[in-house]
Motif scaffolding. Structure first.
Motif, mmCIF file in Angstrom:
data_model
loop_
_atom_site.group_PDB
_atom_site.id
_atom_site.type_symbol
_atom_site.label_atom_id
_atom_site.label_comp_id
_atom_site.label_asym_id
_atom_site.label_seq_id
_atom_site.Cartn_x
_atom_site.Cartn_y
_atom_site.Cartn_z
ATOM 1 N N ASN A 74 0.756 -1.128 -0.112
ATOM 2 C CA ASN A 74 -0.106 -0.078 0.009
ATOM 3 C C ASN A 74 0.779 1.396 0.100
ATOM 4 O OD1 ASN A 74 -2.676 -1.438 -0.089
ATOM 5 N ND2 ASN A 74 -2.306 -1.659 2.138
ATOM 6 N N ARG A 89 1.879 4.335 -2.170
ATOM 7 C CA ARG A 89 1.200 5.003 -3.332
ATOM 8 C C ARG A 89 1.909 5.989 -3.674
ATOM 9 N NH1 ARG A 89 -4.897 4.858 -2.476
ATOM 10 N NH2 ARG A 89 -5.422 3.179 -1.240
ATOM 11 N N GLU A 135 -2.811 6.053 -10.592
ATOM 12 C CA GLU A 135 -2.419 5.892 -9.298
ATOM 13 C C GLU A 135 -1.758 4.606 -9.341
ATOM 14 O OE1 GLU A 135 -3.733 4.687 -4.770
ATOM 15 O OE2 GLU A 135 -5.255 4.582 -6.376
ATOM 16 N N THR A 194 2.153 -4.119 -3.660
ATOM 17 C CA THR A 194 1.706 -4.931 -2.911
ATOM 18 C C THR A 194 2.867 -5.333 -2.105
ATOM 19 O OG1 THR A 194 1.970 -6.665 -4.544
ATOM 20 C CG2 THR A 194 -0.007 -5.684 -4.543
ATOM 21 N N TYR A 211 -0.786 -0.639 -11.160
ATOM 22 C CA TYR A 211 -1.432 0.347 -11.656
ATOM 23 C C TYR A 211 -2.983 -0.005 -11.404
ATOM 24 C CZ TYR A 211 -3.428 3.813 -14.505
ATOM 25 O OH TYR A 211 -4.298 5.045 -15.087
ATOM 26 N N ARG A 212 -3.613 1.081 -10.616
ATOM 27 C CA ARG A 212 -4.982 0.916 -10.244
ATOM 28 C C ARG A 212 -5.772 1.561 -11.403
ATOM 29 N NH1 ARG A 212 -6.783 0.274 -4.984
ATOM 30 N NH2 ARG A 212 -5.798 -1.702 -5.259
ATOM 31 N N SER A 213 -6.453 0.809 -12.169
ATOM 32 C CA SER A 213 -7.285 1.131 -13.190
ATOM 33 C C SER A 213 -8.551 1.425 -12.945
ATOM 34 C CB SER A 213 -7.185 0.027 -14.343
ATOM 35 O OG SER A 213 -8.122 0.372 -15.465
ATOM 36 N N SER A 256 -9.929 -3.161 -12.165
ATOM 37 C CA SER A 256 -9.015 -4.097 -12.386
ATOM 38 C C SER A 256 -7.663 -3.473 -11.996
ATOM 39 C CB SER A 256 -9.010 -5.297 -13.550
ATOM 40 O OG SER A 256 -8.849 -4.396 -14.729
ATOM 41 N N ASP A 257 -6.833 -4.176 -11.321
ATOM 42 C CA ASP A 257 -5.386 -3.791 -11.135
ATOM 43 C C ASP A 257 -4.443 -4.368 -12.296
ATOM 44 O OD1 ASP A 257 -6.178 -2.371 -8.888
ATOM 45 O OD2 ASP A 257 -5.603 -3.839 -7.515
ATOM 46 N N ARG A 307 -7.992 6.270 -13.263
ATOM 47 C CA ARG A 307 -8.729 5.453 -12.309
ATOM 48 C C ARG A 307 -10.086 6.652 -12.152
ATOM 49 N NH1 ARG A 307 -7.519 5.063 -5.618
ATOM 50 N NH2 ARG A 307 -9.503 4.606 -5.008
#
Length: 110
Positions: free
Chosen positions: A8, A10, A22, A26, A32-34, A38-39, A80
């Motif tokens: 986490n 960021r 963003e 992990t 990449y946070r889409s 979905s990541d 995002r």
């Protein structure tokens, strides 16, 4: 530099308080946070290693290209959240987690 593996952490491009693009970690991956929900796994991370991360973000299309160590890892991925402009960059440590990472040579270009 990613000193210790922890989740986490960021990094993101924002408009006001809204994340447009963003990246987060992990325990051992850069993600990449889409905006599609979905990541996208971009890169396995190792402790004590420097990584060069480059985002080419376009608020007109709400898409970005992501490079890690000079290699294209994701092309034209959706933001995002939809934004009209980018006006800040944010770095944050993991919530409730411990670890260390260093940030160096941040450059913003238009």
């Amino acid at each position: 530099m990613y000193m210790a593996l922890f989740p986490n952490a960021r990094f993101g491009l924002k408009h006001a308080a809204v994340y447009a693009a963003e990246l987060l970690t992990t325990a051992s991956r850069l993600i990449y946070r889409s905006g599609t929900g979905s990541d996208i796994a971009l890169q396995t991370l190792s402790p004590d290693a420097w990584y060069t991360v480059k985002l080419i973000a376009n608020p007109a299309s709400d898409k970005t290209d992501v490079y890690v160590n000079g290699q294209l890892k994701a092309s034209g991925v959706p933001f995002r959240s939809t934004v009209s402009a980018l006006d800040r960059i944010e770095f944050a440590g993991g919530s409730g987690e411990t670890g260390t990472f260093y940030i160096d040579q941040v450059k913003i270009m238009n």
